[in-house]
Design a protein around this motif. Structure first.
Motif, mmCIF file in Angstrom:
data_model
loop_
_atom_site.group_PDB
_atom_site.id
_atom_site.type_symbol
_atom_site.label_atom_id
_atom_site.label_comp_id
_atom_site.label_asym_id
_atom_site.label_seq_id
_atom_site.Cartn_x
_atom_site.Cartn_y
_atom_site.Cartn_z
ATOM 1 N N TYR A 588 0.829 -1.206 0.000
ATOM 2 C CA TYR A 588 0.000 0.000 0.000
ATOM 3 C C TYR A 588 0.867 1.261 0.000
ATOM 4 C CZ TYR A 588 -3.796 3.155 1.375
ATOM 5 O OH TYR A 588 -4.707 4.178 1.417
ATOM 6 N N PHE A 589 1.976 1.207 0.713
ATOM 7 C CA PHE A 589 2.875 2.363 0.813
ATOM 8 C C PHE A 589 3.427 2.736 -0.562
ATOM 9 C CE2 PHE A 589 7.153 4.114 1.305
ATOM 10 C CZ PHE A 589 6.932 5.166 2.178
ATOM 11 N N PHE A 590 3.840 1.732 -1.329
ATOM 12 C CA PHE A 590 4.490 2.000 -2.607
ATOM 13 C C PHE A 590 3.504 2.202 -3.758
ATOM 14 C CE2 PHE A 590 7.969 -0.157 -0.309
ATOM 15 C CZ PHE A 590 8.972 0.790 -0.495
ATOM 16 N N THR A 591 2.257 1.820 -3.588
ATOM 17 C CA THR A 591 1.294 1.932 -4.682
ATOM 18 C C THR A 591 0.259 3.036 -4.487
ATOM 19 O OG1 THR A 591 -0.102 0.224 -3.667
ATOM 20 C CG2 THR A 591 1.523 -0.493 -5.310
ATOM 21 N N LYS A 592 -0.083 3.370 -3.252
ATOM 22 C CA LYS A 592 -1.161 4.328 -3.002
ATOM 23 C C LYS A 592 -0.694 5.641 -2.388
ATOM 24 C CE LYS A 592 -4.361 1.577 -4.504
ATOM 25 N NZ LYS A 592 -5.099 1.897 -5.752
ATOM 26 N N LEU A 593 0.406 5.624 -1.664
ATOM 27 C CA LEU A 593 0.865 6.827 -0.979
ATOM 28 C C LEU A 593 1.977 7.504 -1.769
ATOM 29 C CD1 LEU A 593 0.910 5.610 2.738
ATOM 30 C CD2 LEU A 593 -0.926 6.735 1.494
ATOM 31 N N GLU A 594 2.150 8.795 -1.537
ATOM 32 C CA GLU A 594 3.198 9.570 -2.198
ATOM 33 C C GLU A 594 4.161 10.151 -1.173
ATOM 34 O OE1 GLU A 594 1.287 12.472 -4.588
ATOM 35 O OE2 GLU A 594 0.253 11.019 -5.869
ATOM 36 N N ILE A 595 4.437 9.388 -0.146
ATOM 37 C CA ILE A 595 5.336 9.842 0.913
ATOM 38 C C ILE A 595 6.768 9.823 0.402
ATOM 39 C CG2 ILE A 595 6.268 9.263 3.179
ATOM 40 C CD1 ILE A 595 3.525 8.261 3.963
ATOM 41 N N THR A 596 7.473 10.940 0.562
ATOM 42 C CA THR A 596 8.852 11.047 0.087
ATOM 43 C C THR A 596 9.848 11.315 1.212
ATOM 44 O OG1 THR A 596 8.440 13.399 -0.389
ATOM 45 C CG2 THR A 596 8.145 11.831 -2.200
ATOM 46 N N LYS A 597 9.398 11.940 2.296
ATOM 47 C CA LYS A 597 10.319 12.279 3.372
ATOM 48 C C LYS A 597 10.643 11.051 4.220
ATOM 49 C CE LYS A 597 9.202 17.174 3.846
ATOM 50 N NZ LYS A 597 8.844 18.265 4.793
ATOM 51 N N PRO A 598 11.915 10.870 4.595
ATOM 52 C CA PRO A 598 12.297 9.702 5.416
ATOM 53 C C PRO A 598 11.549 9.643 6.747
ATOM 54 C CG PRO A 598 14.246 10.779 4.501
ATOM 55 C CD PRO A 598 13.095 11.670 4.212
ATOM 56 N N ILE A 599 11.356 10.804 7.392
ATOM 57 C CA ILE A 599 10.658 10.823 8.687
ATOM 58 C C ILE A 599 9.233 10.306 8.525
ATOM 59 C CG2 ILE A 599 9.741 12.301 10.506
ATOM 60 C CD1 ILE A 599 12.679 11.895 10.781
ATOM 61 N N SER A 600 8.570 10.719 7.453
ATOM 62 C CA SER A 600 7.197 10.278 7.220
ATOM 63 C C SER A 600 7.143 8.779 6.956
ATOM 64 C CB SER A 600 6.597 11.039 6.033
ATOM 65 O OG SER A 600 6.643 12.438 6.259
#
Length: 641
Positions: A588-600
C-alpha cells in the motif's frame, strides 16, 4: 438473584461513563435537535483546524503559517482522541452573519519576507490542505467527477496553494489561495422558522489584488468590487509567493437553502464510499467461511465422530496399540508448552484486545460514535482497553494456574507490561521524531502523562484484580492424564512442518479482511472518513470464524500426525495473518501513498508495525481459544484407561 441486575446496571453505567468522557466536547446529537439554531443576523464563527498533508503525514497548526489572526487566539477544548490525532482547533477572523451574503471582505494584508515566503512554498510543495470548521461541520471543496457529470466528490479542506506556470512563463511559480468563496448551506424549519447549517463548502482562488494609493483599512480593491459583484479570477492574475510580495486575504460568503435536514447533514461526508465494493468484500469473505465451515463440519461430523466411535469400541490392549492417530498422543497433548508464561501473557492481552474491539464496534454500529465528535472513536478505544485489563488478568491467571503455576503476581505483572510497554516505547520514539519536526501531531507532555496515568492508575490495578480473581478459581482440569515421560514425535511430512503450517494458516484470515483493510488504511493515511461500521462488524465476525476454523482444521491434522505441540502453533497459525497484513501495508505504501520524506516513511512503518503486532495478538488469541476448546472436546469424548 439480586446480583445479576446489579452487575448489569454496573456494566451499563461504565459504558455510559466511557461514552460521556469521549463526548466531553460534543454530546449525543439526537435527530432533529441541533446544538445551535441560527436566526438571520446571528454571528457564525469559523474555526480553523490543523494543516494536513497526505505526502508528509505531519500535521501543523493553522497559525504555524503567517495567516491572518484574530485579536486573540483561543484554543478549543479537545478530547483525548483529538489530541492524539493532531487536531488543533482555534478561532479565526472569519465571522459571518446568517443568511447575509458578503462579497470581497478583506481579512488582512501581509507583506512576505524571506522566511514567510519559504514557509508557504514548503507547504505548497508538500500539498498541505487547510481545514476549517463551521458548526462542527468540516470544510469541503466540491469537485465534479469526470466520469459522472451529476456526481460530486468532496475533498476535505483546500490546498494552501499551487505550483505551476501561467502566461507563457518558462519557470514554475508558487501561487497562494488568498481568496475564499464560501458557500454555507442551511435548512429552514417551516414550523419553528429556525435555520440550521447543513453544509460548508469553499472554492479557493489565487488573486493578485490591486488598489489605488497607499493601503489603509478603507482602501477599495480594484480587483474585487462588491457593488459590481465581480472578482478577477485566478486565471487572470494569480497571487505569487515571493519575498517582499504583498498578499491581501479576502473572502466571499454565499448562503444556499437546502432540502437536507439537519439530522442528515453528515450523509454527504459519510456516503461517498461505494457500498458495492463492501458487499463484494462480504461475499468474498463468506465464501472463505463456507469453505472452512465445510471442512470443519466434515472433520467434526464424519471423521472425528467415526474416530471417537472406533476408539470407544476397542476392547483389547492389543487393538489399542495397533491404532494410530490423535488418540495416541492423549498422554502428551496437555503437557505444558515451553515458555508457557509468555503464552499466558499473550492470551490475556488478546482477550483484552478482543473485548475492546467488540464493544467499540457495537457502539459504533449502533451510531454512538459519530464522526461529528472528532476523536471520540479513539478515546473510547483507549478507555475500553484500560477497563478490559480486568479480563486480561483473569484469563492469563486462569491459564497460568492450569499450567501448574504458583506466582500469579508475576504473570499479572507480565500481562500488564508485555504489550503496553512495547507499544508505548515505539509510540514515544515516533512522537519524539514528530516533535523534532515541530509538528502539531506531537503529543504534549500532559497527554503523555494522562496516558501513563490511565495505564498505571487504572489498567495496571485492574489486571492485578483480574489475576487475583482468576487464580483464586479452581484450576482447569485436563480431560486426560499427562504422562511423566514425553512421547517421541515421528518425522513429519513437509506440509506439516511448523513453518509451512503456520504460514499457510495465516493466508485465509487475511484474505477475509484485506478488502476492508484497504478502506481502513485509506481512512488513516489519506484522511478520509470511515463510517461503515456495520460492514466492519460483519467482517470482524467473519475474521473470528475464519481464525477459529483454520486453526481447528490444522490442529486436527497435526494431532493426527502424532505431533502434540499444538499450544504455540495454534497461536501462531492464525496470528501469522499479521505478517500478511504488514506485507500488504508495504504494498500500500508503494502503490497508493506519495510519501517522500524519510521521517514520514519511518512514522508510517512504525505505526503499521504496531498495528500488525496488535493484529497478531488478537488473531493469535482467537485461534488459540478455538483450538483449546477443540482439543478438550475431542479428548473428553473418548474412553481412556
Amino acid at each position: 438473584m439480586a446480583r445479576e441486575p446489579l452487575a448489569r446496571d454496573l456494566c451499563i453505567s461504565v459504558c455510559i461513563c466511557i461514552l460521556l468522557i469521549a463526548h466531553q466536547s460534543t454530546c449525543f446529537y439526537l435527530p432533529g435537535v441541533a446544538p445551535e439554531d441560527f436566526w438571520k443576523g446571528d454571528p457564525l464563527r469559523v474555526k480553523v483546524n490543523k494543516l494536513s498533508s497526505t505526502k508528509t503525514q505531519l500535521p501543523y497548526s493553522y497559525y504555524s503559517l503567517p495567516y491572518c489572526r484574530p485579536k486573540q487566539i483561543v484554543d478549543s477544548a479537545e478530547n483525548l482522541g483529538e489530541v492524539l490525532r493532531g487536531d488543533r482547533i482555534e478561532n479565526s477572523p472569519y465571522v459571518f452573519k446568517m443568511r447575509e451574503p458578503q462579497l470581497c471582505n478583506v481579512v488582512c494584508r501581509l507583506v512576505l519576507d524571506e522566511q514567510t515566503s519559504r514557509e508557504f512554498k514548503e507547504k505548497i510543495d508538500d500539498e498541505y490542505r487547510v481545514n476549517m470548521i463551521l458548526d462542527n461541520l468540516p470544510l469541503v471543496v466540491p469537485i465534479r467527477r469526470l466520469d459522472q457529470e451529476s456526481s460530486l466528490v468532496y475533498l476535505h479542506g483546500f490546498l494552501v496553494g499551487l505550483k505551476g506556470q501561467y502566461s507563457g512563463m518558462k519557470e514554475e511559480k508558487y501561487f497562494i489561495h488568498n481568496h475564499l468563496a464560501f458557500v454555507v448551506k442551511y435548512h429552514k424549519d417551516p414550523e419553528l422558522q429556525l435555520s440550521r447549517i447543513v453544509g460548508f463548502e469553499v472554492q479557493p482562488f489565487s488573486v493578485k489584488h490591486g488598489y489605488e494609493g497607499e493601503w489603509n483599512e478603507n482602501s477599495r480593491l480594484s480587483t474585487c468590487d462588491p457593488h459590481a459583484r465581480k472578482l478577477v479570477t485566478s486565471s487572470e492574475s494569480p497571487q505569487e509567493v515571493e519575498d517582499k510580495k504583498e498578499i491581501i486575504f479576502t473572502y466571499d460568503v454565499e448562503f444556499e437553502a437546502s432540502d437536507v435536514k439537519w439530522a442528515y447533514r453528515w450523509d454527504t461526508y459519510l456516503l461517498m464510499a461505494d457500498d458495492q465494493i463492501h458487499w463484494f468484500s462480504i461475499v468474498n469473505s463468506m465464501m472463505i467461511v463456507l469453505f472452512l465451515s465445510g471442512m470443519v463440519a466434515m472433520i467434526m461430523l464424519r471423521t472425528l465422530y467415526r474416530d471417537i466411535s472406533k476408539y470407544n469400541q476397542l476392547e483389547t490392549q492389543e487393538e489399542a496399540q495397533e491404532e494410530t492417530g490423535w488418540k495416541l498422543v492423549h498422554g502428551d497433548v496437555f503437557r505444558p508448552p515451553s515458555n508457557s508464561d509468555l503464552l499466558c501473557m499473550y492470551v490475556g492481552t488478546g482477550v483484552q484486545f478482543f473485548g475492546m474491539i467488540l464493544v467499540t464496534m457495537i457502539f459504533a454500529a449502533l451510531g454512538f460514535l459519530s464522526p461529528s465528535n472528532r476523536g471520540g472513536l479513539m478515546t473510547v478505544m483507549l478507555l475500553l482497553w484500560v477497563f478490559m485489563g480486568l479480563f486480561s488478568g483473569y484469563t492469563s491467571a486462569r491459564l497460568y494456574k492450569m499450567f501448574k503455576g504458583t506466582e500469579w503476581k508475576k504473570i499479572s505483572l507480565g500481562t500488564a507490561f508485555t504489550f503496553p510497554a512495547t507499544a508505548f516505547a515505539v509510540f514515544f520514539v515516533l512522537n519524539a521524531l514528530i516533535w523534532g519536526q515541530r509538528s502539531s501531531g506531537a503529543v504534549p507532555f500532559q497527554t503523555m502523562f494522562a496516558i501513563l496515568l490511565l495505564w498505571f492508575g487504572i489498567s495496571f490495578p485492574l489486571v492485578f484484580v483480574g489475576g487475583f480473581l482468576g487464580f483464586k478459581k479452581p484450576a482447569i482440569e485436563d480431560p486426560v492424564k499427562t504422562n511423566k515421560i514425553a512421547r517421541q514425535i515421528p518425522e513429519q511430512a513437509w506440509y506439516m512442518n511448523p513453518v509451512s503450517s503456520i504460514l499457510i494458516g495465516g493466508i485465509l484470515p487475511f484474505g477475509a479482511v484485506f478488502i476492508e483493510l484497504f478502506f481502513i488504511l485509506t481512512s488513516i493515511w489519506l484522511h478520509q472518513f470511515y463510517y461503515i461500521f456495520g460492514f466492519l462488524f460483519i467482517v470482524f465476525v467473519i475474521l473470528i470464524i475464519t481464525c477459529a476454523e483454520i486453526t481447528v482444521v490444522l490442529c486436527y491434522f497435526q494431532l493426527c500426525s502424532e505431533d502434540y505441540n499444538w499450544w504455540w502453533r495454534s497461536y501462531l497459525t492464525s496470528g501469522s495473518s499479521a505478517l500478511y497484513l504488514f506485507l500488504y501495508a508495504v504494498f500500500y505504501f508503494f502503490t497508493k501513498l506519495e510519501i517522500t520524506k524519510p521521517i514520514s516513511g519511518i512514522l508510517y512503518f512504525g505505526y503499521m508495525l504496531l498495528l500488525s503486532y496488535a493484529f497478531f495478538v488478537l488473531t493469535g488469541t482467537i485461534g488459540f481459544c478455538a483450538c483449546f476448546w477443540f482439543t478438550r472436546l475431542i479428548y473428553s469424548s473418548v474412553k481412556i484407561d
